[in-house]
Design an enzyme around this catalytic site. Structure first.
Site, PDB file in Angstrom:
ATOM      1  N   LYS A  58       0.840  -1.193   0.000  1.00 50.40           N
ATOM      2  CA  LYS A  58       0.000   0.000   0.000  1.00 50.40           C
ATOM      3  C   LYS A  58       0.874   1.243   0.000  1.00 50.40           C
ATOM      4  CE  LYS A  58      -4.548   0.633   0.111  1.00 50.40           C
ATOM      5  NZ  LYS A  58      -5.527  -0.226  -0.577  1.00 50.40           N
ATOM      6  N   GLY A  97     -25.221   2.827   1.858  1.00 52.67           N
ATOM      7  CA  GLY A  97     -24.244   3.451   0.973  1.00 52.67           C
ATOM      8  C   GLY A  97     -24.549   3.178  -0.484  1.00 52.67           C
ATOM      9  N   GLY A 149     -22.861   4.639  -3.214  1.00 53.35           N
ATOM     10  CA  GLY A 149     -21.793   5.181  -4.048  1.00 53.35           C
ATOM     11  C   GLY A 149     -21.678   4.378  -5.329  1.00 53.35           C
ATOM     12  N   ASN A 150     -20.526   4.472  -5.976  1.00 48.35           N
ATOM     13  CA  ASN A 150     -20.342   3.783  -7.257  1.00 48.35           C
ATOM     14  C   ASN A 150     -20.613   2.289  -7.144  1.00 48.35           C
ATOM     15  OD1 ASN A 150     -19.652   6.110  -8.670  1.00 48.35           O
ATOM     16  ND2 ASN A 150     -17.483   5.922  -8.138  1.00 48.35           N
TER      17      ASN A 150
END
Length: 362
Positions: free
Chosen positions: A80, A180, A182-183
């Site tokens: 990460k 949620g 979102g996308n």
């Protein structure tokens, strides 16, 4: 924090600090484990209160990517990048190109991608300095927006979890509460609707809620009430740590299956779900479709091949619940065990000596 003690405790391989005064770059690259292959993990840009917070975030996220890639059957490790800064005000070309040079210097041990606070344009800037980046513009052979693919994997994982709880994966007539929109969450909602499910939705974005109500005949509830609705399936598709001390006793569902990362605030909440007979799809397993999709870019992206890999999340979730039943352990522990077994097996396989021509010149 005592960095080396933490690295040793959780078997991290490398922690890289990157700074460039001219562009303002302050970044941390964490590489957890490369037993299965190069570490792949997104580049997150966030405003952290303290440097220690940024370091710990990078380390935890990298370790999570190791487990996600392992249980997904990918030949990749976990890594990460965390960029310290405001994603709305601190971005510039030089910053991401400088980061690209740091990534290039790792020689392929780490491959980056989009994450919170970064987008395709940022990945294109990194790509100017290195090939070790995925999620770039489709003009470069990338896969484009990963949200629909991630949502498809979540949907297939939801079906497998429903089968574990009810004996059939049919969603027709099932009440699905989605937190949620979102996308990814909106795409999941559409797939649930197509499968005959009944939708209950909540989101802080009123426009998204209206779209779900008008387009999908969803029932809207306030974000603070979504935990208490009577439903078959609760799908967290927004923030992490939503299964916590204050919410777990309010849940009225038999299945938890959603796209959000780090859904359990603590391990004990996964233990409680298991004790109560709630079928929980471990988040890093069910939402691995995005990783599978960008990983396919490393082979020269093929949409059909990527789709087939993501479809396999159904079987992976079935494997998780099979181990959970056989060993009477919570599903999140079963997922961890499957990942650790694969890493351990491949570590032993790859310890075998392989002849290399360079050995002749030593």
């Amino acid at each position: 924090m005592n960095i080396f003690a933490y690295l040793e405790q959780y078997d991290y391989e490398q922690l890289v600090f990157c700074q460039d005064k001219a562009s303002g770059l302050k970044a941390i690259i964490a590489i957890h484990d490369t037993t299965l292959g190069p570490a792949l993990g997104g580049c997150r840009m966030w405003t952290y209160a303290r440097e220690d917070d940024a370091i710990l975030d990078a380390l935890r996220l990298a370790r999570g990517m190791t487990y996600k890639a392992a249980v997904a059957g990918l030949n990749l490790g976990g890594g990460k990048t965390v960029v310290m800064g405001n994603a709305k005000t601190d971005k510039n070309e030089a910053l991401f190109r400088s980061l690209g040079r740091y990534i290039q210097s790792l020689g392929g041990r780490y491959i980056t991608a989009e994450d919170v606070g970064t987008d395709v344009h940022d990945m294109d800037l990194i790509h100017m300095e290195t090939d070790y980046v995925t999620g770039i513009s489709q003009a470069y052979g990338s896969s484009g927006n990963p949200s629909p693919v991630t949502a498809f994997g979540v949907f297939r994982g939801m079906q497998a979890t429903v089968k574990a709880a009810f004996g059939t994966d049919d969603l027709a007539g099932k009440r699905v509460a989605i937190q949620g929109l979102g996308n990814v969450g909106m795409h999941v909602a559409r797939l649930v609707k197509e499968a005959g499910g009944e939708l209950i939705v909540a989101d802080i974005n009123d426009d998204s809620v209206r779209s779900a109500v008008n387009e999908l005949n969803a029932k809207a509830v306030d974000v603070k009430d979504i935990f208490e609705v009577d439903c078959d399936i609760f799908a967290p598709c927004a923030l992490g740590a939503v299964i916590n001390d204050s919410t777990i006793d309010r849940l009225r569902c038999q299945v938890i299956a959603g796209s959000a990362n780090n859904q359990l605030a603590e391990d004990k909440h996964g233990d409680l779900l298991h004790q109560r007979g709630v079928a929980y799809a471990p988040d890093y397993v069910i939402n691995a479709g995005g990783l599978m999709n960008v990983a396919d870019e490393l082979e020269g992206y093929n949409a059909e091949r990527a789709h087939n890999k993501v479809d396999g999340i159904y079987q992976i979730i079935e494997n998780v619940f099979e181990m959970s039943r056989k060993e009477n352990i919570p599903s999140y522990r079963a997922a961890d065990r499957l990942a650790e077994q694969r890493i351990d097996q491949m570590r032993r396989v790859r310890s075998n000596y392989l002849f290399h021509e360079k050995s002749l010149h030593r």
